[in-house]
Design a protein around this motif. Structure first.
Motif, short mmCIF file in Angstrom:
data_model
loop_
_atom_site.label_atom_id
_atom_site.label_comp_id
_atom_site.label_asym_id
_atom_site.label_seq_id
_atom_site.Cartn_x
_atom_site.Cartn_y
_atom_site.Cartn_z
N MET A 106 0.84 -1.19 0.00
CA MET A 106 0.00 0.00 0.00
C MET A 106 0.87 1.24 0.00
O MET A 106 1.99 1.25 0.53
N MET A 135 -4.85 9.15 2.72
CA MET A 135 -5.32 8.76 1.40
C MET A 135 -4.30 7.81 0.79
O MET A 135 -3.17 7.72 1.26
N GLY A 136 -4.70 7.13 -0.27
CA GLY A 136 -3.75 6.25 -0.94
C GLY A 136 -4.41 5.06 -1.60
O GLY A 136 -5.62 5.03 -1.83
N THR A 137 -3.58 4.06 -1.89
CA THR A 137 -4.04 2.87 -2.61
C THR A 137 -3.48 1.61 -1.97
O THR A 137 -2.45 1.64 -1.28
N ARG A 184 -2.57 -2.45 -3.30
CA ARG A 184 -2.37 -3.15 -4.56
C ARG A 184 -2.20 -4.65 -4.34
O ARG A 184 -1.71 -5.10 -3.31
N LEU A 203 -5.77 -2.44 -8.15
CA LEU A 203 -5.42 -1.26 -7.38
C LEU A 203 -6.71 -0.65 -6.82
O LEU A 203 -7.61 -0.28 -7.58
N TYR A 204 -6.79 -0.59 -5.49
CA TYR A 204 -7.96 0.01 -4.85
C TYR A 204 -7.57 1.35 -4.25
O TYR A 204 -6.76 1.41 -3.32
N SER A 205 -8.14 2.44 -4.79
CA SER A 205 -7.93 3.79 -4.26
C SER A 205 -9.10 4.09 -3.33
O SER A 205 -10.22 4.35 -3.79
N ASN A 220 -9.71 6.57 -1.22
CA ASN A 220 -10.25 7.93 -1.15
C ASN A 220 -11.21 8.21 -2.30
O ASN A 220 -12.10 9.06 -2.19
N ALA A 221 -11.03 7.50 -3.41
CA ALA A 221 -11.93 7.65 -4.57
C ALA A 221 -12.93 6.50 -4.67
O ALA A 221 -13.80 6.51 -5.55
N ASN A 222 -12.80 5.49 -3.80
CA ASN A 222 -13.63 4.29 -3.87
C ASN A 222 -13.61 3.70 -5.28
O ASN A 222 -14.66 3.37 -5.86
N HIS A 223 -12.40 3.53 -5.79
CA HIS A 223 -12.24 3.07 -7.17
C HIS A 223 -11.31 1.86 -7.21
O HIS A 223 -10.22 1.88 -6.63
#
Length: 229
Positions: free
Chosen positions: A137, A147-149, A151, A215-217, A219-222
């Protein structure tokens, strides 16, 4: 047997899975893999199980257990050995001097936060034709919020050209996660992504995308599914 998926579950039966690093995400990987009928689960970690590890790992360690300062692999083997035979504890990190300890494994979860060590391990796994998922991460503190991702990156002998762009092979001096920040929920979702991708590779879950990078971001719920084949 209740779900009628005995034949699917049998796909796990002969597998010997390695988990490299069991402090945070790796401990959640163990929690999930221990609920499958794999033949063996090999744990590799040279560190002790301390208070900050307890707040990153599944379950609840007692004060007495923490005061005894057990090795991570010993603590987790004792805990999960109550529901799964074949857990093997290796109180050592995998380095260039002992990469042969990976021989015989059929899949490896790389759950370490040391970039150069990760490079050694990834190169060895590719040379040995052992498929693996690397997890990690990247976190930042921005305007007082994290915030972040997270993986999960799959590597195999037939698909590895994406690894150089997806895996961090250098240490990051400003890495927020390395400060022992407590984000067990991110550890858990990181482990879940990795284990789901492993199960897709085995044919347990349907896999229409054949993505080698998740990849899960948060803060963007993406959720990005990339490096498809």
């Amino acid at each position: 047997s209740r779900a009628g998926i005995g034949a699917l579950t049998s796909a796990f039966a002969e597998h010997r899975v390695g988990i490299l690093g069991v402090g945070g995400t790796g401990a959640y990987v163990l929690d999930l893999v221990s609920k499958t009928p794999v033949r063996e689960i090999h744990l590799f970690d040279g560190d002790l199980f301390l208070q900050h590890n307890a707040f990153r790992a599944p379950g609840a360690a007692s004060l007495g257990e923490l005061e005894s300062r057990p090795a991570k692999v010993a603590y987790l083997k004792e805990r999960y050995g109550q529901m799964h035979r074949g857990i093997v504890a290796h109180r050592q990190a995998v380095t260039s001097a002992n990469v042969d300890v990976l021989d015989g494994l059929t899949f490896v979860f790389v759950c370490i936060d040391n970039g150069p060590a990760r490079r050694t391990i990834v190169d060895a796994l590719l040379a040995k034709r052992i498929p693996f998922v690397d997890v990690g991460m990247g976190l930042q503190l921005v305007d007082g919020r994290i915030m972040g991702t997270v993986r999960a990156v799959l590597g195999t002998e037939t698909k590895s050209d994406h690894l150089v762009d997806r895996i961090q092979f250098a240490d990051e001096p400003d890495d927020l996660y390395a400060s022992n920040i407590q984000v067990a929920d991110l550890n858990a979702i990181n482990a879940a992504l990795a284990v789901i991708r492993w199960k897709q590779m085995l044919g347990f879950y349907q896999d229409n995308e054949r993505a080698h990078t998740l990849l899960y971001s948060f803060n963007a719920n993406h959720l990005l599914a990339g490096d498809k084949t």
